[in-house]
Every structure is written in structure tokens, then in C-alpha cells.
Design a protein around this motif. Structure first.
Motif, PDB file in Angstrom:
ATOM      1  N   SER A   1      31.773 -13.614 108.433  1.00 16.75           N
ATOM      2  CA  SER A   1      30.953 -13.852 107.248  1.00 16.75           C
ATOM      3  C   SER A   1      30.173 -15.149 107.379  1.00 16.75           C
ATOM      4  N   ASP A   2      30.848 -16.201 107.837  1.00 16.78           N
ATOM      5  CA  ASP A   2      30.208 -17.509 107.988  1.00 16.78           C
ATOM      6  C   ASP A   2      29.122 -17.473 109.061  1.00 16.78           C
ATOM      7  N   ILE A   3      29.430 -16.815 110.198  1.00 18.91           N
ATOM      8  CA  ILE A   3      28.459 -16.733 111.291  1.00 18.91           C
ATOM      9  C   ILE A   3      27.217 -15.958 110.847  1.00 18.91           C
TER      10      ILE A   3
ATOM     11  N   ALA B   1      26.653 -10.691 106.068  1.00 23.86           N
ATOM     12  CA  ALA B   1      27.465 -11.712 105.408  1.00 23.86           C
ATOM     13  C   ALA B   1      28.132 -11.140 104.162  1.00 23.86           C
ATOM     14  N   VAL B   2      27.367 -10.388 103.378  1.00 21.93           N
ATOM     15  CA  VAL B   2      27.912  -9.771 102.158  1.00 21.93           C
ATOM     16  C   VAL B   2      28.979  -8.743 102.506  1.00 21.93           C
ATOM     17  N   ASP B   3      28.702  -7.910 103.510  1.00 21.94           N
ATOM     18  CA  ASP B   3      29.655  -6.854 103.852  1.00 21.94           C
ATOM     19  C   ASP B   3      30.971  -7.430 104.377  1.00 21.94           C
ATOM     20  N   PHE B   4      30.897  -8.416 105.283  1.00 14.74           N
ATOM     21  CA  PHE B   4      32.116  -9.016 105.816  1.00 14.74           C
ATOM     22  C   PHE B   4      32.922  -9.701 104.701  1.00 14.74           C
ATOM     23  N   THR B   5      32.221 -10.339 103.763  1.00 17.35           N
ATOM     24  CA  THR B   5      32.908 -10.995 102.659  1.00 17.35           C
ATOM     25  C   THR B   5      33.601  -9.971 101.772  1.00 17.35           C
ATOM     26  N   HIS B   6      32.913  -8.857 101.526  1.00 15.55           N
ATOM     27  CA  HIS B   6      33.511  -7.802 100.706  1.00 15.55           C
ATOM     28  C   HIS B   6      34.744  -7.211 101.393  1.00 15.55           C
ATOM     29  N   GLN B   7      34.660  -7.003 102.702  1.00 13.92           N
ATOM     30  CA  GLN B   7      35.815  -6.491 103.443  1.00 13.92           C
ATOM     31  C   GLN B   7      36.993  -7.461 103.346  1.00 13.92           C
ATOM     32  N   LEU B   8      36.687  -8.736 103.468  1.00 11.68           N
ATOM     33  CA  LEU B   8      37.742  -9.753 103.387  1.00 11.68           C
ATOM     34  C   LEU B   8      38.438  -9.699 102.024  1.00 11.68           C
ATOM     35  N   LEU B   9      37.643  -9.624 100.963  1.00 15.71           N
ATOM     36  CA  LEU B   9      38.223  -9.611  99.616  1.00 15.71           C
ATOM     37  C   LEU B   9      39.011  -8.330  99.350  1.00 15.71           C
ATOM     38  N   SER B  10      38.658  -7.240 100.029  1.00 15.80           N
ATOM     39  CA  SER B  10      39.439  -6.013  99.859  1.00 15.80           C
ATOM     40  C   SER B  10      40.825  -6.159 100.473  1.00 15.80           C
TER      41      SER B  10
ATOM     42  N   GLN C   1      37.440 -19.206  98.930  1.00 11.96           N
ATOM     43  CA  GLN C   1      36.111 -19.459  99.474  1.00 11.96           C
ATOM     44  C   GLN C   1      35.237 -18.207  99.408  1.00 11.96           C
ATOM     45  N   SER C   2      35.840 -17.051  99.698  1.00 11.63           N
ATOM     46  CA  SER C   2      35.073 -15.801  99.657  1.00 11.63           C
ATOM     47  C   SER C   2      34.697 -15.422  98.235  1.00 11.63           C
ATOM     48  N   GLN C   3      35.565 -15.742  97.273  1.00 14.19           N
ATOM     49  CA  GLN C   3      35.247 -15.499  95.869  1.00 14.19           C
ATOM     50  C   GLN C   3      34.005 -16.283  95.451  1.00 14.19           C
ATOM     51  N   LEU C   4      33.866 -17.476  96.008  1.00 15.40           N
ATOM     52  CA  LEU C   4      32.691 -18.300  95.714  1.00 15.40           C
ATOM     53  C   LEU C   4      31.473 -17.839  96.513  1.00 15.40           C
ATOM     54  N   ASN C   5      31.717 -17.425  97.760  1.00  9.25           N
ATOM     55  CA  ASN C   5      30.607 -17.047  98.637  1.00  9.25           C
ATOM     56  C   ASN C   5      29.911 -15.763  98.207  1.00  9.25           C
ATOM     57  N   LEU C   6      30.699 -14.767  97.780  1.00 10.46           N
ATOM     58  CA  LEU C   6      30.136 -13.446  97.528  1.00 10.46           C
ATOM     59  C   LEU C   6      28.989 -13.456  96.519  1.00 10.46           C
ATOM     60  N   PRO C   7      29.179 -14.040  95.307  1.00  7.45           N
ATOM     61  CA  PRO C   7      28.046 -14.034  94.367  1.00  7.45           C
ATOM     62  C   PRO C   7      26.850 -14.829  94.880  1.00  7.45           C
ATOM     63  N   TYR C   8      27.111 -15.877  95.668  1.00  4.78           N
ATOM     64  CA  TYR C   8      26.025 -16.676  96.216  1.00  4.78           C
ATOM     65  C   TYR C   8      25.234 -15.868  97.246  1.00  4.78           C
ATOM     66  N   PHE C   9      25.956 -15.167  98.145  1.00  6.08           N
ATOM     67  CA  PHE C   9      25.285 -14.334  99.151  1.00  6.08           C
ATOM     68  C   PHE C   9      24.484 -13.219  98.491  1.00  6.08           C
ATOM     69  N   VAL C  10      25.093 -12.589  97.480  1.00  7.74           N
ATOM     70  CA  VAL C  10      24.415 -11.494  96.787  1.00  7.74           C
ATOM     71  C   VAL C  10      23.134 -11.985  96.120  1.00  7.74           C
ATOM     72  N   LYS C  11      23.212 -13.167  95.505  1.00 12.43           N
ATOM     73  CA  LYS C  11      22.039 -13.753  94.840  1.00 12.43           C
ATOM     74  C   LYS C  11      20.918 -13.987  95.854  1.00 12.43           C
TER      75      LYS C  11
ATOM     76  N   SER D   1      23.418   1.956  98.621  1.00 12.74           N
ATOM     77  CA  SER D   1      24.599   1.207  98.207  1.00 12.74           C
ATOM     78  C   SER D   1      24.199  -0.164  97.724  1.00 12.74           C
ATOM     79  N   SER D   2      25.139  -0.810  97.025  1.00 16.08           N
ATOM     80  CA  SER D   2      24.933  -2.170  96.585  1.00 16.08           C
ATOM     81  C   SER D   2      25.254  -3.115  97.729  1.00 16.08           C
ATOM     82  N   PRO D   3      24.864  -4.398  97.647  1.00 14.66           N
ATOM     83  CA  PRO D   3      25.125  -5.319  98.744  1.00 14.66           C
ATOM     84  C   PRO D   3      26.601  -5.414  99.106  1.00 14.66           C
TER      85      PRO D   3
END
Length: 351
Positions: free
Chosen positions: A29-31, A41-50, A57-67, A91-93
Motif C-alpha cells: 500500500s505504501d509503495i 494503494a486503495v485496493d491493498f489497503t482494503h485487503q489489509l483492513l479485511s 494507519q490503514s484506517q487513516l490511509n484509506l479515506p485519504y487515498f480514496v479522496k 466497483s468502488s475504489p
């Protein structure tokens, strides 16, 4: 990026490691973000949160990446390629795999390359007799069940439809079939798309008793309530017909919020193969490296949602182009409402 992708590939293949998927997905996600690849970045973050919904950190990153992704999309509204990509992803981001990467995997699998059914994974797949929930009909005449994939669990049932039932359903469907449509995020409604080349129609039980027979049999096999299930969809993929990678669950109910409240999301998919295909036409799951060949009279079944109610992005699947012959399928999608006590929530979010 390549190093971490290889690590994730080996972890998904079942190899043991002291490194967790969460750690790898966090790196990916970071890379991706640093490379400016917001889709990934959005997809990897979503996978992580699942896997770990408490990852701060991912909870904070996801809305920022989506924005940032939405801002990027808004700036490219005049770009035809961007619009095509958005519609094709369907699909959504949060649930979007990188479009190019997914298509490459899809095409490789359709060529018979990149299949990840390793000997270690094959050992975890079994055949059995399926008695359902010990219903009298299945106790007397159980169905043969075969594992196609272990996680997410995808199974194949044999002798689900007879040749006569298949012939009759085709006969009913043929004069009513129209070009298949997919849901478009840009228009907010279903429309024809080059993402899917086929003909299809939804059939109700009032049209012929055979539809009710098949629906009843599907309900017995799955053990799910069909009170909110969709009508039986019959689809015909002629030569060159295909369906690019997609998920069956809905990502956005803004177009019809009432439907979401009353019926819920698509919790499971039951798909009958109504013909053999001489060449092509396989069902592939790009993210798993799985390929399932059509066999007339059989059916495959899987759950689209995790027990938490979140969509399982690993179920993104596709239909390979038909090269020789014709591919007929019929599908029934079960909705969430009515399944609360038949498939209750698990003790963990992802179970």
C-alpha cells in the motif's frame, strides 16, 4: 514492489512465513502510494483492513487515498480512457484491483498459464456426498460435491440439471434474450458494455414449472432462503463471448437504496453450466489463479460476502472468451435478507 508482490503470491499459495500478509500488504500500500498508483494503494489497503480491521494507519490511509483517487477521477472526466476504466472496473475504489494487472492475470489464465492449483493446495480439496442440512430429499438422494478451491471455498455439484430441463429452459429463454448489461457507475444504471459480450434474460417461475423445479433444487442444495433471491438468469455466450473480471456483490446501492434495505447484498452465487464448451469459456478467478472448466449439468457455488457482510474481493471472477462452441449458463443470486439464521455472523470479522 515486485519483491513484495512475490512474497504475497507465495503466502497466498500457502507457504509458511514469519512475515504476515498484513505486513506485506502494508508495504504494498505504501509503495503504491509513493509510485502514484492510487488504484493499487486503495485496493491493498482494503485487503489489509479485511484481515485486520483495527490497523490504525490503514484506517487513516484509506479515506485519504480514496479522496485523492476521487479528485484524480474528477480531473479526468474528459479523458475517454479514464471513463472506460471506471465503467469496466464496475466497483468502488475500496474493491478495485489494478485494472491492467487484473486483465493480464485474466488473459494468462484463459491461455492456461499462471494457474496456482499447486500439489499442496490440491491436497486440501476433496469430494463428498452433499446432504445439505439433512433435508429428507438430499438424505435419500444426495448430490456429488467436489471442492474447486479451498479459500474462498468454491464447490462444484454434479447432476444438478437434467438434459431435458436444460433443453426446456433454453427453449423458453431464446426468444426473450437481449444483449447483457452491466451496472455503470457513471450512469448509475445497467447498460451494454464491452466488458460483457453475451445475451441473457431473467426467467420467473410463472413462465414454466421447470423454472420452479430448478430453483427449488438450488434452494435445497445451498440451504439458503430464496425469499429474496433474484430470478434465474440464463445467459448465452456465443463464439467470442466473454465477461471481464467483476464481482457479483454490489458496491454501491445509491441508485436504489430501498432495494438494499429490503433485500440486502448478493451473499452467494449459484451458477449452472448448461453446455459443454469445445474450447475456451472457462470461469477464472484472477486473484486466486484458479480456473474452472464448464461441464454440462454441473454447478458451482460460492459466497460473495464475508460473514461480516463485507464483500470478499477474492471472489472477483471472469468468463474466458468462447473459442469453439457455445456456452450456456444459468445463475441465481441469493440476497442477505432471510439468511440471518442460516448463515450467521462468525466470531471474527473475516471468518
Amino acid at each position: 514492489m515486485l519483491w513484495m508482490q512475490q512474497v504475497l503470491k507465495q503466502l497466498n499459495a500457502g507457504e509458511y512465513s514469519t512475515v504476515s500478509k498484513v505486513q506485506v500488504l502494508n508495504h504494498l500500500s505504501d509503495i503504491s502510494f509513493q509510485l502514484g498508483d492510487l488504484y493499487r494503494a486503495v485496493d491493498f489497503t482494503h485487503q489489509l483492513l479485511s484481515l485486520d480491521s483495527s490497523h490504525k494507519q490503514s484506517q487513516l490511509n484509506l479515506p485519504y487515498f480514496v479522496k485523492l483517487l476521487e479528485e484524480e477521477r474528477a480531473g479526468n472526466l474528459g479523458n475517454e480512457e479514464s471513463e472506460t476504466k471506471q465503467e469496466t472496473l464496475n466497483s468502488s475504489p475500496q474493491d478495485t484491483l489494478d485494472y491492467k494487472q487484473t486483465l493480464e492475470s485474466y488473459e494468462s489464465l484463459c491461455h492456461g498459464e499462471g494457474i496456482k492449483l499447486t500439489p499442496q493446495r490440491r491436497k486440501r480439496l476433496f469430494c463428498r456426498l452433499h446432504y445439505g442440512n439433512r433435508t429428507p430429499q438430499l438424505v435419500i438422494a444426495p448430490f456429488k460435491e467436489e471442492d474447486e478451491w479451498d479459500s474462498p471455498h468454491i464447490v462444484r455439484f454434479y447432476d444438478v440439471m437434467s438434459d431435458e430441463e436444460i433443453r426446456k429452459i433454453k427453449e423458453i429463454a431464446k426468444p426473450k434474450m437481449k444483449r447483457s448489461r452491466v451496472f455503470s457507475l457513471t450512469s448509475g444504471s445497467p447498460q451494454a458494455s464491452r466488458q460483457r459480450i453475451s445475451q441473457s434474460v431473467f426467467l420467473t417461475e410463472e413462465e414454466d414449472p421447470v423454472i420452479g423445479q430448478v430453483n427449488h433444487r438450488i434452494r435445497l442444495i445451498t440451504g439458503l432462503s430464496d425469499e429474496t433471491a433474484e430470478f434465474l438468469q440464463v445467459a448465452d455466450y456465443g463464439i467470442g463471448g466473454y465477461y471481464e473480471p467483476h464481482v457479483d456483490y454490489f458496491l454501491d446501492f445509491d441508485s436504489d437504496p430501498l432495494e438494499f434495505i429490503v433485500m440486502g447484498n448478493r451473499v452467494a452465487t449459484f451458477m449452472n453450466y448448461m453446455s459443454d464448451v469445445e474450447a475456451g469459456g472457462a470461469t477464472v478467478i484472477p486473484y486466486l489463479g484458479a480456473m474452472i472448466s464448464p461441464k454440462k449439468g454441473t454447478a458451482i457455488f460460492w459466497y460473495n460476502l464475508l460473514r461480516s457482510g463485507k464483500g470478499n474481493h477474492l471472489t472477483k471472477h471472469a468468463a474466458c472468451p468462447v473459442l469453439v462452441g457455445c456456452k450456456w449458463v444459468s445463475s441465481r443470486w441469493f440476497r442477505e435478507r432471510g439468511q440471518e439464521f442460516l448463515r450467521p455472523c462468525g466470531p471474527t470479522e473475516v471468518e
